[in-house]
Design a protein around this motif. Structure first.
Motif, PDB file in Angstrom:
ATOM      1  N   HIS A   1       0.835  -1.208   0.000  1.00  0.00           N
ATOM      2  CA  HIS A   1       0.000   0.000   0.000  1.00  0.00           C
ATOM      3  C   HIS A   1       0.861   1.245   0.000  1.00  0.00           C
ATOM      4  N   ASN A   2       2.003   1.137   0.676  1.00  0.00           N
ATOM      5  CA  ASN A   2       2.936   2.257   0.640  1.00  0.00           C
ATOM      6  C   ASN A   2       3.501   2.426  -0.764  1.00  0.00           C
ATOM      7  N   ALA A   3       3.746   1.297  -1.448  1.00  0.00           N
ATOM      8  CA  ALA A   3       4.253   1.359  -2.830  1.00  0.00           C
ATOM      9  C   ALA A   3       3.246   2.089  -3.718  1.00  0.00           C
ATOM     10  N   ILE A   4       1.986   1.723  -3.583  1.00  0.00           N
ATOM     11  CA  ILE A   4       0.943   2.354  -4.408  1.00  0.00           C
ATOM     12  C   ILE A   4       0.839   3.845  -4.068  1.00  0.00           C
TER      13      ILE A   4
ATOM     14  N   MET B   1       9.982  -0.160  -6.251  1.00  0.00           N
ATOM     15  CA  MET B   1      10.854  -1.306  -5.999  1.00  0.00           C
ATOM     16  C   MET B   1      11.779  -1.012  -4.829  1.00  0.00           C
ATOM     17  N   GLY B   2      12.338  -2.052  -4.295  1.00  0.00           N
ATOM     18  CA  GLY B   2      13.309  -1.908  -3.215  1.00  0.00           C
ATOM     19  C   GLY B   2      13.548  -3.262  -2.583  1.00  0.00           C
ATOM     20  N   CYS B   3      14.595  -3.348  -1.782  1.00  0.00           N
ATOM     21  CA  CYS B   3      14.828  -4.607  -1.067  1.00  0.00           C
ATOM     22  C   CYS B   3      13.674  -4.839  -0.093  1.00  0.00           C
TER      23      CYS B   3
ATOM     24  N   ASP C   1      19.316  -2.362   2.732  1.00  0.00           N
ATOM     25  CA  ASP C   1      20.284  -2.457   1.632  1.00  0.00           C
ATOM     26  C   ASP C   1      19.735  -1.736   0.404  1.00  0.00           C
ATOM     27  N   PHE C   2      20.659  -1.253  -0.451  1.00  0.00           N
ATOM     28  CA  PHE C   2      20.240  -0.714  -1.745  1.00  0.00           C
ATOM     29  C   PHE C   2      20.000  -1.862  -2.713  1.00  0.00           C
ATOM     30  N   LEU C   3      19.133  -1.624  -3.655  1.00  0.00           N
ATOM     31  CA  LEU C   3      18.752  -2.680  -4.599  1.00  0.00           C
ATOM     32  C   LEU C   3      19.844  -2.886  -5.644  1.00  0.00           C
TER      33      LEU C   3
END
Ligand code: NDP
Ligand code: MG
Length: 390
Positions: free
Chosen positions: A151-154, A264-266, A288-290
């Motif tokens: 939901h945070n992604a959206i 996107m993200g880890c 971490d960074f992706l």
């Protein structure tokens, strides 16, 4: 400086939130911390963060905490009802709703009633009481920021002007990604043998026991469909689910011109929580960074609704409307606890929840007191169901 109240501070969401607080002492101070039973961890957190208020919701655990905290400027409170007073305190800017299950519902409603900025992890409160929470937020001006990663992604993809609770402009649908949990490739005939240890060992996310089991049954994705329905004001047919085992794409927004935006993200909850706490500003964290080249490829599959019956059950409850989702949510909570306690099998979490949903009449959601009474009824009936077949 923002003053933050962290409910469920001793849990996994609490851990991630406090890790971000540690990095940004110039931006946040801790107004209050709550925990239920984990006194040792709470005492340590109080020593480190020195909040103004501490709430021990399990009354039997209160004295242990009270006697360990010597600083007189820190007020230690006992009982769940105090949470309602704490979150509405004038000093509070942000409330992090990180309590697990229906126990988080009251304080979420109190924060919304007081017009606070609510960083919402406790999805169960929206699943059960979305029909109360969302109109109340509109009335009071409370800002709801989703922390659940999908939901945070959206929310991130919808951009800064989007207001939670409204149907997003120019959006044809949203796609929630699901990792598939630990049993994605297991055959359904093996489900009855799954142990609690296997079920809580999530392949991608490190989370509390209840949500880990929900992820294994895919009830979590079902609850998230209902959560998305309320947060983004979208009907069933605009909320899609796709299985994405790498858990790198956290969800997508499909616009009516064919554009698709994804975040996107880890798989680390510090990323969505940082976004929530930053309120428009990006905050560094320990995630971490992706590294897409190291990952090599991202895959996507259709969700198997026949194997993962809980996913269909939740969709059906959402379509039924009224109290159906509250009934399913409470029954699931009791069944997951019984599974973790070794009282029922993994496959019975879904079948018993379906049984209870069939036993109780669905009516429109009207009030918090109605939902609380319903919660008690569902718990009683689910426990009776569990005990009758033991
Ligand atoms: P945890 O089990 O790790 O932590 C739960 C927290 O709630 C603990 O602080 C616990 O206190 C407290 N708590 C437990 N029972 C009660 C109760 N009856 N009354 C008041 N407080 C209580 O859960 P998570 O952090 O994993 O999950 C919290 C919420 O966030 C859930 O709704 C979950 O669905 C959601 N969420 C979690 C994610 C994650 O990555 N963990 C991701 C997305 C959403 P104590 O430890 O003292 O018992
Ligand atoms: Mg999620």
């Amino acid at each position: 400086m923002k003053s933050v109240s962290i409910l469920g501070a001793t849990g996994s969401i609490g851990d991630s939130t406090l890790a971000i607080m540690r990095r940004h002492p110039d931006k946040f101070n801790i107004h209050s911390l709550s925990a239920h039973k984990n006194t040792a961890k709470l005492i340590k957190l109080v020593e480190e963060f020195k909040p103004m208020h501490v709430v021990v919701t399990d009354e039997s655990a209160y004295l242990t905490v009270k006697s360990a905290i010597k600083r007189t400027e820190i007020q230690v409170h006992s009982g769940a009802d105090v949470l309602n007073e704490i979150v509405v305190d004038d000093e509070v800017d942000l409330v992090v709703a990180g309590i697990v299950g229906n126990a988080g519902m009251d304080s979420v409603l109190s924060a919304v009633q007081a017009g606070k900025t609510l960083l919402l992890a406790n999805k169960e409160s929206i699943v059960a009481a979305g029909a109360l929470v969302m109109p109340l937020a509109q009335k009071t001006g409370a800002r709801i920021v989703p922390l659940d990663s999908e939901h945070n992604a959206i929310y991130q993809c919808l951009g800064g002007t989007y207001q939670v609770g409204t149907h997003p402009k120019d959006v044809s649908s949203i796609t929630l990604t699901a990792s598939g949990g630990p049993f994605w490739n297991k055959s359904q005939s093996e489900f009855s043998m799954i142990t609690p240890d296997q079920a809580v060992a999530h392949p991608k996310w490190d989370m509390g026991a209840k949500i880990s089991v929900d992820s294994a049954t895919l009830m979590n994705k079902g609850l998230e469909i209902i959560e998305a329905h309320w947060l983004f004001n979208m009907p069933n047919d605009e909320i899609k689910v796709v299985v994405h085992p790498q858990s790198i794409v956290h969800s997508m927004v499909n616009f009516l011109d064919g554009s698709v935006l994804a975040q996107m993200g880890c798989p680390d909850m510090q990323i969505p929580i940082s976004h929530g706490l930053g309120l428009g500003e990006r905050l560094s964290n320990d995630a971490d960074f992706l590294d897409l080249i190291a990952l090599g490829r991202l895959t996507f599959f259709e969700a198997d609704m026949e194997k993962f019956t809980c996913l269909q059950l939740a969709r059906d409850a959402m379509i039924a409307g009224g109290t159906a989702a509250a009934i399913l949510n409470a029954a699931n909570e009791v069944n997951v606890a019984a599974f973790l306690a070794g009282q029922i099998r993994f496959d019975q979490i879904g079948s018993y929840s379906a049984k209870i949903l069939n036993q109780i009449a669905v009516v429109p959601v009207e009030s918090l007191s109605q939902l609380k009474a319903l919660d008690i009824e569902v718990r009683r009936k689910t426990l009776a169901c569990i005990n009758s077949v033991k």
